[in-house]
Write a protein that holds these residues in place. Structure first.
Motif, PDB file in Angstrom:
ATOM      1  N   ARG A 187       0.799  -1.370   0.060  1.00 53.38           N
ATOM      2  CA  ARG A 187       0.047   0.040  -0.041  1.00 53.38           C
ATOM      3  C   ARG A 187       0.771   1.264  -0.149  1.00 53.38           C
ATOM      4  N   ILE A 188       1.963   1.218   0.846  1.00 53.91           N
ATOM      5  CA  ILE A 188       2.960   2.352   0.862  1.00 53.91           C
ATOM      6  C   ILE A 188       3.508   2.637  -0.359  1.00 53.91           C
ATOM      7  N   LEU A 189       3.905   1.570  -1.047  1.00 49.60           N
ATOM      8  CA  LEU A 189       4.608   1.657  -2.249  1.00 49.60           C
ATOM      9  C   LEU A 189       3.652   2.324  -3.542  1.00 49.60           C
ATOM     10  N   LEU A 190       2.541   1.821  -3.426  1.00 50.21           N
ATOM     11  CA  LEU A 190       1.482   2.406  -4.227  1.00 50.21           C
ATOM     12  C   LEU A 190       1.316   3.851  -3.943  1.00 50.21           C
ATOM     13  N   GLU A 191       1.020   4.244  -2.609  1.00 51.94           N
ATOM     14  CA  GLU A 191       1.023   5.611  -2.515  1.00 51.94           C
ATOM     15  C   GLU A 191       2.133   6.489  -2.807  1.00 51.94           C
ATOM     16  N   GLU A 192       3.531   5.954  -2.813  1.00 53.59           N
ATOM     17  CA  GLU A 192       4.707   6.597  -3.214  1.00 53.59           C
ATOM     18  C   GLU A 192       4.922   6.717  -4.725  1.00 53.59           C
ATOM     19  N   ALA A 193       4.182   5.698  -5.483  1.00 55.73           N
ATOM     20  CA  ALA A 193       4.120   5.873  -6.844  1.00 55.73           C
ATOM     21  C   ALA A 193       3.148   6.895  -7.097  1.00 55.73           C
ATOM     22  N   GLY A 194       2.139   6.994  -6.623  1.00 55.16           N
ATOM     23  CA  GLY A 194       1.029   8.072  -6.875  1.00 55.16           C
ATOM     24  C   GLY A 194       1.822   9.453  -6.500  1.00 55.16           C
ATOM     25  N   ALA A 195       2.395   9.693  -5.329  1.00 57.01           N
ATOM     26  CA  ALA A 195       2.990  10.867  -4.829  1.00 57.01           C
ATOM     27  C   ALA A 195       3.994  11.089  -6.061  1.00 57.01           C
ATOM     28  N   ARG A 196       4.767  10.083  -6.389  1.00 53.98           N
ATOM     29  CA  ARG A 196       5.666  10.659  -7.435  1.00 53.98           C
ATOM     30  C   ARG A 196       5.171  11.118  -8.789  1.00 53.98           C
ATOM     31  N   ASP A 197       4.192  10.557  -9.285  1.00 56.95           N
ATOM     32  CA  ASP A 197       3.303  10.924 -10.384  1.00 56.95           C
ATOM     33  C   ASP A 197       2.939  12.166 -10.410  1.00 56.95           C
ATOM     34  N   VAL A 198       2.175  12.458  -9.028  1.00 54.37           N
ATOM     35  CA  VAL A 198       1.706  13.859  -8.872  1.00 54.37           C
ATOM     36  C   VAL A 198       2.876  14.784  -8.814  1.00 54.37           C
ATOM     37  N   LEU A 199       3.964  14.435  -8.159  1.00 57.09           N
ATOM     38  CA  LEU A 199       5.109  15.442  -8.415  1.00 57.09           C
ATOM     39  C   LEU A 199       5.811  15.479  -9.549  1.00 57.09           C
ATOM     40  N   ALA A 200       5.720  14.619 -10.482  1.00 51.57           N
ATOM     41  CA  ALA A 200       6.248  14.823 -11.970  1.00 51.57           C
ATOM     42  C   ALA A 200       5.319  15.673 -12.677  1.00 51.57           C
ATOM     43  N   LEU A 201       4.105  15.679 -12.456  1.00 57.32           N
ATOM     44  CA  LEU A 201       3.035  16.464 -13.057  1.00 57.32           C
ATOM     45  C   LEU A 201       3.294  18.007 -12.547  1.00 57.32           C
ATOM     46  N   ALA A 202       3.488  18.063 -11.548  1.00 60.32           N
ATOM     47  CA  ALA A 202       3.514  19.377 -10.690  1.00 60.32           C
ATOM     48  C   ALA A 202       4.988  20.168 -11.391  1.00 60.32           C
ATOM     49  N   PHE A 203       6.105  19.251 -11.490  1.00 59.18           N
ATOM     50  CA  PHE A 203       7.092  19.682 -12.294  1.00 59.18           C
ATOM     51  C   PHE A 203       6.972  20.333 -13.723  1.00 59.18           C
ATOM     52  N   GLU A 204       6.209  19.555 -14.309  1.00 63.40           N
ATOM     53  CA  GLU A 204       5.905  19.740 -15.739  1.00 63.40           C
ATOM     54  C   GLU A 204       5.021  21.202 -15.795  1.00 63.40           C
ATOM     55  N   GLU A 205       4.259  21.310 -15.023  1.00 64.67           N
ATOM     56  CA  GLU A 205       3.383  22.538 -14.913  1.00 64.67           C
ATOM     57  C   GLU A 205       4.153  23.744 -14.493  1.00 64.67           C
ATOM     58  N   GLN A 206       5.165  23.367 -13.449  1.00 65.28           N
ATOM     59  CA  GLN A 206       5.895  24.656 -13.182  1.00 65.28           C
ATOM     60  C   GLN A 206       7.087  24.969 -14.373  1.00 65.28           C
ATOM     61  N   LYS A 207       7.510  24.168 -15.213  1.00 62.74           N
ATOM     62  CA  LYS A 207       8.352  24.137 -16.031  1.00 62.74           C
ATOM     63  C   LYS A 207       7.482  24.946 -17.293  1.00 62.74           C
ATOM     64  N   LYS A 208       6.138  24.795 -17.521  1.00 61.45           N
ATOM     65  CA  LYS A 208       5.281  25.648 -18.508  1.00 61.45           C
ATOM     66  C   LYS A 208       5.362  27.011 -17.996  1.00 61.45           C
ATOM     67  N   TYR A 209       5.097  27.155 -16.746  1.00 60.52           N
ATOM     68  CA  TYR A 209       4.933  28.723 -16.274  1.00 60.52           C
ATOM     69  C   TYR A 209       6.293  29.292 -16.407  1.00 60.52           C
ATOM     70  N   GLU A 210       7.414  28.412 -16.123  1.00 62.14           N
ATOM     71  CA  GLU A 210       8.756  29.303 -16.283  1.00 62.14           C
ATOM     72  C   GLU A 210       8.788  29.731 -17.558  1.00 62.14           C
ATOM     73  N   GLN A 211       8.735  28.662 -18.625  1.00 63.01           N
ATOM     74  CA  GLN A 211       8.809  29.046 -19.946  1.00 63.01           C
ATOM     75  C   GLN A 211       7.996  30.164 -20.539  1.00 63.01           C
ATOM     76  N   VAL A 212       6.723  30.289 -19.995  1.00 57.25           N
ATOM     77  CA  VAL A 212       5.949  31.476 -20.410  1.00 57.25           C
ATOM     78  C   VAL A 212       6.469  32.720 -19.658  1.00 57.25           C
TER      79      VAL A 212
END
Length: 67
Positions: A9-34
Motif C-alpha cells: 500500500r505504501i509503495l502504491l502511495e509513493e508511486a502516486g505521489a511521484r506521479d503527482v510530483l512529476a506533473l507538478a514539475f511539468e506545470e512549473q516548467k510551463k509557467y517558467e517558459q511562459v
C-alpha cells in the motif's frame, strides 16, 4: 502477511505521489517558459524603443547640422 500488505500500500502511495510530483514539475516548467518568453518580449520591446529613440536623436543632430 499484513506487513507486506502495508508495504505494498505504501509503495502504491509513493508511486502516486511521484506521479503527482512529476506533473507538478511539468506545470512549473510551463509557467517558467511562459515567464521567460514574456521577459524576452519585454526586453525586445525595450531594445526597439531605445533604438528608435537613438535613431531619432541621430536624425535631430543631422537636421541641426544641416542648418
Amino acid at each position: 502477511a499484513m506487513a507486506q500488505v502495508d508495504i505494498d500500500r505504501i509503495l502504491l502511495e509513493e508511486a502516486g505521489a511521484r506521479d503527482v510530483l512529476a506533473l507538478a514539475f511539468e506545470e512549473q516548467k510551463k509557467y517558467e517558459q511562459v515567464a521567460e518568453a514574456q521577459r524576452l518580449e519585454r526586453l525586445k520591446t525595450s531594445n526597439r524603443l531605445e533604438a528608435a529613440a537613438m535613431d531619432e536623436m541621430g536624425l535631430r543632430r543631422t537636421a541641426r547640422a544641416s542648418y
